[in-house]
Enzyme design. Sequence first.
Site, PDB file in Angstrom:
ATOM      1  N   GLY A  97      -8.631  11.652  -2.903  1.00 16.97           N
ATOM      2  CA  GLY A  97      -9.427  10.731  -3.720  1.00 16.97           C
ATOM      3  C   GLY A  97     -10.762  11.244  -4.210  1.00 16.97           C
ATOM      4  O   GLY A  97     -11.684  10.447  -4.420  1.00 16.97           O
TER       5      GLY A  97
ATOM      6  N   LYS B 271      12.508   1.977  -7.826  1.00 17.15           N
ATOM      7  CA  LYS B 271      11.183   2.141  -8.437  1.00 17.15           C
ATOM      8  C   LYS B 271      10.773   0.846  -9.124  1.00 17.15           C
ATOM      9  O   LYS B 271       9.613   0.433  -9.078  1.00 17.15           O
ATOM     10  CB  LYS B 271      11.231   3.299  -9.439  1.00 17.15           C
ATOM     11  CG  LYS B 271       9.873   3.599 -10.060  1.00 17.15           C
ATOM     12  CD  LYS B 271       9.936   4.740 -11.041  1.00 17.15           C
ATOM     13  CE  LYS B 271      10.091   6.054 -10.363  1.00 17.15           C
ATOM     14  NZ  LYS B 271       8.959   6.933 -10.369  1.00 17.15           N
TER      15      LYS B 271
ATOM     16  N   MET C  70       0.867  10.627  -6.999  1.00 16.54           N
ATOM     17  CA  MET C  70       1.937  11.616  -7.094  1.00 16.54           C
ATOM     18  C   MET C  70       3.317  11.040  -7.443  1.00 16.54           C
ATOM     19  O   MET C  70       4.321  11.726  -7.305  1.00 16.54           O
ATOM     20  CB  MET C  70       1.984  12.453  -5.810  1.00 16.54           C
ATOM     21  CG  MET C  70       0.805  13.398  -5.716  1.00 16.54           C
ATOM     22  SD  MET C  70       0.650  14.397  -7.247  1.00 16.54           S
ATOM     23  CE  MET C  70      -0.828  15.344  -6.925  1.00 16.54           C
TER      24      MET C  70
ATOM     25  N   HIS D 277      -5.107  15.705 -15.139  1.00 16.37           N
ATOM     26  CA  HIS D 277      -4.171  16.767 -14.749  1.00 16.37           C
ATOM     27  C   HIS D 277      -4.945  18.091 -14.656  1.00 16.37           C
ATOM     28  O   HIS D 277      -5.728  18.405 -15.564  1.00 16.37           O
ATOM     29  CB  HIS D 277      -3.041  16.865 -15.781  1.00 16.37           C
ATOM     30  CG  HIS D 277      -2.015  17.881 -15.408  1.00 16.37           C
ATOM     31  ND1 HIS D 277      -1.071  17.658 -14.428  1.00 16.37           N
ATOM     32  CD2 HIS D 277      -1.809  19.152 -15.850  1.00 16.37           C
ATOM     33  CE1 HIS D 277      -0.320  18.732 -14.295  1.00 16.37           C
ATOM     34  NE2 HIS D 277      -0.746  19.652 -15.144  1.00 16.37           N
TER      35      HIS D 277
HETATM   36  C1  GAR Z   1      -6.441  16.536  -8.721  1.00 18.36           C
HETATM   37  O1  GAR Z   1      -6.640  17.924  -8.858  1.00 18.36           O
HETATM   38  C2  GAR Z   1      -5.617  15.996  -9.862  1.00 18.36           C
HETATM   39  O2  GAR Z   1      -5.905  16.632 -11.067  1.00 18.36           O
HETATM   40  C3  GAR Z   1      -4.221  16.330  -9.407  1.00 18.36           C
HETATM   41  O3  GAR Z   1      -4.227  16.014  -8.036  1.00 18.36           O
HETATM   42  C4  GAR Z   1      -5.531  16.223  -7.516  1.00 18.36           C
HETATM   43  C5  GAR Z   1      -5.969  14.978  -6.786  1.00 18.36           C
HETATM   44  O4  GAR Z   1      -7.181  15.189  -6.140  1.00 18.36           O
HETATM   45  N1  GAR Z   1      -3.250  15.587 -10.113  1.00 18.36           N
HETATM   46  C6  GAR Z   1      -2.062  16.056 -10.448  1.00 18.36           C
HETATM   47  O5  GAR Z   1      -1.682  17.188 -10.163  1.00 18.36           O
HETATM   48  C7  GAR Z   1      -1.176  15.109 -11.230  1.00 18.36           C
HETATM   49  N2  GAR Z   1      -0.090  15.804 -11.828  1.00 18.36           N
HETATM   50  P1  GAR Z   1      -8.062  13.973  -5.658  1.00 18.36           P
HETATM   51  O6  GAR Z   1      -7.133  13.084  -4.830  1.00 18.36           O
HETATM   52  O7  GAR Z   1      -9.119  14.608  -4.803  1.00 18.36           O
HETATM   53  O8  GAR Z   1      -8.610  13.274  -6.864  1.00 18.36           O
END
Ligand code: GAR
Length: 201
Positions: free
Chosen positions: A11, A64, A89, A108
């Site tokens: 997060g 889903k 995710m 992303h």
């Molecule tokens: C982030 O780097 C986000 O860009 C990526 O997951 C991470 C979450 O970090 N998202 C993806 O890869 C979506 N395809 P966080 O929980 O610390 O924000």
Amino acid sequence: MNIAVLVSGRGSNLQAMIDSIENGYLKARISVVISDIENAYALLRAKKHGIEAVFVDPEKYSSKEFYEKQVLAVLKKHNAELILLAGYMKILGKTLLLAYKDRILNIHPALLPAFSGLHAQKQAFEHGVKVAGCTVHFVDETLDGGAIILQRCVEVKEDDTDETLADRILEQEHKIYPEAVKLFVENRLRIEGRKVKILRS
Ligand code: GAR
């Protein structure tokens, strides 16, 4: 504007959004944080800031569609007007996409359309790119394929590992995601086919 943030993990992007609201940069309110993972650290971050944090257990639903109907009920209960995916995710299904058409954003960690899907930073690093980065985009039914709102470049250094690169990309994520949300909240984004026009303030 009431914002809902969907999360699955640590997060840090949620935190960037909370900070941007608390320091007055973003005039909005996070009305709920929803996770599909019970022990996601993001839920704790939300609680720490007095934000409603809800775990919706995917295991409890046979499809889903039923899972998302429950998520939708939580979103409605908290009057969410905009959904932010922040390290969420799961791939969204029709239930949420139709209910929140053009009102769902995602961050992303790559310069889309290159390196969609999982572990994008590692994919980019292993491909040998010299410039990596991150993208905020509208979410549609394609995987990481919706109209692009903002992107930021990050140079790949000679001594980078995929992890040091991912850290520097994350720093930029924390900047452009609140910037993109601010544009949305100020009603300055217009989707025109594949393109997103940004109106002047
Ligand atoms: C982030 O780097 C986000 O860009 C990526 O997951 C991470 C979450 O970090 N998202 C993806 O890869 C979506 N395809 P966080 O929980 O610390 O924000």
